[in-house]
Design a protein around this motif. Structure first.
Motif, PDB file in Angstrom:
ATOM      1  N   SER A  11     -43.541 -42.903   5.262  1.00 47.19           N
ATOM      2  CA  SER A  11     -42.557 -43.572   4.418  1.00 47.19           C
ATOM      3  C   SER A  11     -42.563 -45.061   4.700  1.00 47.19           C
ATOM      4  CB  SER A  11     -41.157 -43.000   4.666  1.00 47.19           C
ATOM      5  OG  SER A  11     -40.757 -43.263   5.986  1.00 47.19           O
ATOM      6  N   ASP A  24     -28.548 -38.633  -5.772  1.00 41.83           N
ATOM      7  CA  ASP A  24     -29.220 -37.684  -6.663  1.00 41.83           C
ATOM      8  C   ASP A  24     -28.668 -36.294  -6.366  1.00 41.83           C
ATOM      9  OD1 ASP A  24     -30.867 -36.010  -8.064  1.00 41.83           O
ATOM     10  OD2 ASP A  24     -32.733 -36.716  -7.143  1.00 41.83           O
ATOM     11  N   HIS A  27     -30.806 -33.138  -5.784  1.00 40.43           N
ATOM     12  CA  HIS A  27     -31.624 -33.053  -4.575  1.00 40.43           C
ATOM     13  C   HIS A  27     -30.794 -33.336  -3.321  1.00 40.43           C
ATOM     14  CE1 HIS A  27     -34.676 -33.709  -7.734  1.00 40.43           C
ATOM     15  NE2 HIS A  27     -35.328 -32.799  -7.028  1.00 40.43           N
ATOM     16  N   THR A  28     -29.484 -33.168  -3.421  1.00 43.37           N
ATOM     17  CA  THR A  28     -28.569 -33.441  -2.309  1.00 43.37           C
ATOM     18  C   THR A  28     -27.730 -32.205  -2.037  1.00 43.37           C
ATOM     19  OG1 THR A  28     -28.468 -35.809  -2.760  1.00 43.37           O
ATOM     20  CG2 THR A  28     -26.578 -34.857  -1.611  1.00 43.37           C
ATOM     21  N   ASP A 138     -34.260 -40.147   7.025  1.00 44.05           N
ATOM     22  CA  ASP A 138     -35.376 -39.205   6.984  1.00 44.05           C
ATOM     23  C   ASP A 138     -36.646 -39.776   6.374  1.00 44.05           C
ATOM     24  OD1 ASP A 138     -34.138 -37.124   8.265  1.00 44.05           O
ATOM     25  OD2 ASP A 138     -33.457 -36.151   6.438  1.00 44.05           O
ATOM     26  N   SER A 140     -38.496 -42.619   3.144  1.00 46.39           N
ATOM     27  CA  SER A 140     -38.404 -43.125   1.777  1.00 46.39           C
ATOM     28  C   SER A 140     -39.781 -43.053   1.135  1.00 46.39           C
ATOM     29  CB  SER A 140     -37.884 -44.565   1.759  1.00 46.39           C
ATOM     30  OG  SER A 140     -38.780 -45.410   2.457  1.00 46.39           O
ATOM     31  N   ASP A 143     -41.321 -41.792  -6.004  1.00 51.23           N
ATOM     32  CA  ASP A 143     -41.584 -40.494  -6.601  1.00 51.23           C
ATOM     33  C   ASP A 143     -42.608 -40.666  -7.731  1.00 51.23           C
ATOM     34  OD1 ASP A 143     -40.219 -41.293  -8.934  1.00 51.23           O
ATOM     35  OD2 ASP A 143     -38.366 -40.265  -8.380  1.00 51.23           O
ATOM     36  N   ARG A 149     -37.011 -43.641  -3.567  1.00 52.45           N
ATOM     37  CA  ARG A 149     -36.077 -42.655  -3.032  1.00 52.45           C
ATOM     38  C   ARG A 149     -35.938 -42.856  -1.530  1.00 52.45           C
ATOM     39  NH1 ARG A 149     -34.573 -38.279  -5.847  1.00 52.45           N
ATOM     40  NH2 ARG A 149     -35.363 -38.144  -7.958  1.00 52.45           N
ATOM     41  N   GLY A 151     -34.009 -40.767   1.927  1.00 50.67           N
ATOM     42  CA  GLY A 151     -33.349 -39.551   2.360  1.00 50.67           C
ATOM     43  C   GLY A 151     -32.622 -39.742   3.678  1.00 50.67           C
ATOM     44  N   ASP A 187     -27.517 -33.346   3.400  1.00 52.50           N
ATOM     45  CA  ASP A 187     -28.901 -33.766   3.137  1.00 52.50           C
ATOM     46  C   ASP A 187     -28.820 -34.552   1.843  1.00 52.50           C
ATOM     47  OD1 ASP A 187     -30.565 -32.421   5.215  1.00 52.50           O
ATOM     48  OD2 ASP A 187     -29.568 -30.656   4.379  1.00 52.50           O
ATOM     49  N   SER A 189     -30.263 -37.324  -0.968  1.00 50.46           N
ATOM     50  CA  SER A 189     -31.367 -38.019  -1.615  1.00 50.46           C
ATOM     51  C   SER A 189     -30.786 -39.129  -2.482  1.00 50.46           C
ATOM     52  CB  SER A 189     -32.176 -37.056  -2.483  1.00 50.46           C
ATOM     53  OG  SER A 189     -33.236 -37.742  -3.125  1.00 50.46           O
TER      54      SER A 189
END
Length: 193
Positions: A11, A24, A27-28, A138, A140, A143, A149, A151, A187, A189
């Motif tokens: 990342s 998002d 995705h979260t 976490d 990036s 996409d 993005r 995380g 979690d 995104s």
């Protein structure tokens, strides 16, 4: 392989992430866990929410989070339990359909480790209390659609009684049906605006 059991893809450095992001929701995961009957854990999450995150990589303590949760979207895998949580015994979604979280500070930033503590005000019903969330970056990536993005994972422990969520039932063997201590786990995104 990371300690979560998943490989993390390369990342960008966190210093590349300054800007405004939307959470998002697809995705979260905004999750929670409570002890049930003193013997097991029940997990749940909220499916509808929206939020904005402003990241200031040069001065991380200036970063900001605003989140609104639609409380009726609670899901624990049991329709009966979800209905009870939505009722006046717990969340009272008819009178208090949303919860909000607004950050007040970012502390203990370790950019090299990608960790920090996010402090903010969580409002449930009409009660606002501070919450400290341990957060880990976490990674990036861009996409396939060209969106940047990022995380993050977060964990916190709260006492539900702080928000006057006091319903419970005594067990014949001692103890109570629902723990006071609630573990929160996230979690998240983010997509750059």
């Amino acid at each position: 392989m990371s300690d979560t059991g998943f490989d993390k893809a390369p990342s960008e450095a966190i210093t590349d992430l300054s800007g405004t992001y939307a959470v998002d929701a697809s995705h979260t995961r905004l999750g929670f866990q409570a002890r049930h009957a003193m013997v097991t854990n029940v997990r749940g999450s909220f499916g509808e929410f929206e939020g904005t995150v402003v990241i200031d990589a040069a001065e991380p303590t200036n970063s900001k989070v605003d989140l609104t949760i639609q409380v009726a979207s609670v899901s624990t895998g049991s329709a009966d339990r979800d209905g009870h949580l939505r009722s006046g015994d717990f969340f009272d979604v008819e009178n208090y359909p949303t919860w909000t979280f607004t950050s007040t500070s970012v502390e203990d930033v370790d950019q090299a480790a990608g960790t920090f503590v996010l402090v903010g005000d969580l409002t449930i019903r009409t009660i606002t209390k501070p919450v400290r969330i341990d957060v880990t970056f976490d990674g990036s990536a861009k996409d396939p659609f060209g969106n940047l993005r990022a995380g993050f994972e977060g964990k916190a422990v709260v006492n539900r009684k702080d928000w006057d969520l006091t319903w419970n039932a005594a067990l014949e063997t001692g103890g109570v049906l629902v723990s006071e201590k609630i573990k929160l786990d996230f979690d998240v995104s983010l997509v750059k605006s």
